[in-house]
Design a protein around this motif. Structure first.
Motif, mmCIF file in Angstrom:
data_model
loop_
_atom_site.group_PDB
_atom_site.id
_atom_site.type_symbol
_atom_site.label_atom_id
_atom_site.label_comp_id
_atom_site.label_asym_id
_atom_site.label_seq_id
_atom_site.Cartn_x
_atom_site.Cartn_y
_atom_site.Cartn_z
ATOM 1 N N GLU A 1 22.203 33.098 62.319
ATOM 2 C CA GLU A 1 23.006 32.889 63.296
ATOM 3 C C GLU A 1 24.331 32.557 62.852
ATOM 4 O O GLU A 1 25.294 32.971 63.416
ATOM 5 C CB GLU A 1 22.249 31.694 64.241
ATOM 6 N N ALA A 2 24.676 31.622 62.111
ATOM 7 C CA ALA A 2 25.733 31.186 61.587
ATOM 8 C C ALA A 2 26.668 32.346 61.126
ATOM 9 O O ALA A 2 27.906 32.581 61.365
ATOM 10 C CB ALA A 2 25.728 30.034 60.585
ATOM 11 N N GLN B 1 18.840 29.595 61.491
ATOM 12 C CA GLN B 1 20.135 29.082 61.576
ATOM 13 C C GLN B 1 21.139 29.733 60.835
ATOM 14 O O GLN B 1 22.297 29.786 61.119
ATOM 15 C CB GLN B 1 19.859 27.524 61.381
ATOM 16 N N ARG C 1 30.002 26.244 59.539
ATOM 17 C CA ARG C 1 28.542 25.928 59.383
ATOM 18 C C ARG C 1 28.431 25.255 57.835
ATOM 19 O O ARG C 1 28.495 25.758 56.812
ATOM 20 C CB ARG C 1 27.404 27.190 59.481
ATOM 21 N N THR D 1 23.951 24.778 67.536
ATOM 22 C CA THR D 1 23.327 26.322 67.272
ATOM 23 C C THR D 1 22.317 26.330 68.356
ATOM 24 O O THR D 1 21.779 25.379 69.074
ATOM 25 C CB THR D 1 22.400 26.236 65.728
ATOM 26 N N LEU E 1 29.589 23.825 63.508
ATOM 27 C CA LEU E 1 28.398 24.643 63.981
ATOM 28 C C LEU E 1 27.049 23.791 63.578
ATOM 29 O O LEU E 1 26.576 24.094 62.462
ATOM 30 C CB LEU E 1 28.325 25.941 63.610
ATOM 31 N N SER E 2 26.517 22.968 64.408
ATOM 32 C CA SER E 2 25.477 22.154 64.006
ATOM 33 C C SER E 2 24.990 21.292 64.910
ATOM 34 O O SER E 2 25.809 20.620 65.809
ATOM 35 C CB SER E 2 25.900 21.024 62.827
ATOM 36 N N ARG F 1 27.960 34.329 64.374
ATOM 37 C CA ARG F 1 28.877 33.543 64.923
ATOM 38 C C ARG F 1 30.102 33.379 64.340
ATOM 39 O O ARG F 1 31.085 33.667 65.177
ATOM 40 C CB ARG F 1 28.297 32.163 65.596
ATOM 41 N N HIS G 1 25.473 24.571 55.587
ATOM 42 C CA HIS G 1 24.216 24.992 55.492
ATOM 43 C C HIS G 1 23.687 24.412 54.087
ATOM 44 O O HIS G 1 24.093 24.785 53.021
ATOM 45 C CB HIS G 1 24.006 26.496 55.713
#
Length: 201
Positions: free
Chosen positions: A69-70, A66, A45, A166, A143-144, A73, A47
């Protein structure tokens, strides 16, 4: 350096914090290694910093959820969270606050940045590619929902094997913001049931 990180369910996971010398923009970006070491293709990710969402819990955006979540995960499968100091899609914190005022007056999040004299999205992910190469991650699952992020990383020499979407962190407060991301930014935002979020009008 070891860094215990709290997950959304209240449990914690051990992360490793990396800092970098010689980054192109001279800023203090960091990376967290999470989960199992040395996965075949790490989940990553990238970010961008959001003080209002990540720290203060603002519901105007989906950044805080987000980020959480990242961490969840990536900690399950192994990979990296890159935290970039690119507040407000690259325009800085105070300008982002000014953009909020313009959004309250009717502009969308992209129009507000342009009205302040900036691009719709001024982020440059070259530094993220530098960080990944420094970590030995030249092929990743990203992850995006942002296609520009994947395109910039590929152009900078990172193999993006897959773009992993995501979740959709939708609320009555951020619905217009998310619709602008889908309509103007090309983000793929999936609603429950498999349909995608589209802008009004």
């Amino acid at each position: 350096m070891p860094l215990p990180v709290r997950l959304r369910d209240g449990s914690s996971v051990e992360a490793r914090l990396f800092t970098f010398d010689g980054l192109r923009d001279g800023r203090e970006h960091v990376a967290l290694a999470l989960g199992p070491s040395d996965p075949d293709v790490p989940l990553v990710r990238v970010h961008s910093e959001c003080l209002t969402g990540d720290v203060l819990g603002s519901e105007r955006c989906d950044c805080g959820p987000q980020l959480q979540e990242a961490v969840d995960r990536i900690s399950r499968v192994g990979g990296f969270l890159l935290y970039l100091r690119q507040e407000g899609r690259g325009i800085g914190l105070y300008n982002k606050v000014d953009a909020y005022a313009l959004q309250d007056a009717g502009l969308d999040t992209y129009e507000a940045n342009v009205a302040l004299g900036y691009g719709e999205d001024d982020r440059d992910y070259t530094v993220a590619a530098q960080m990944l190469l420094g970590l030995g991650a030249d092929r990743i699952d990203l992850l995006s929902n942002n296609p520009d992020k994947a395109d910039q990383l590929r152009a900078a020499g990172i193999g993006v094997a897959r773009r992993v979407p995501t979740g959709l962190h939708l609320s009555p407060v951020n619905a217009d913001y998310l619709a602008a991301k889908a309509g103007r930014g090309g983000h793929r935002l999936f609603l429950p049931g498999g349909s995608t979020l589209t802008p009004r009008g």
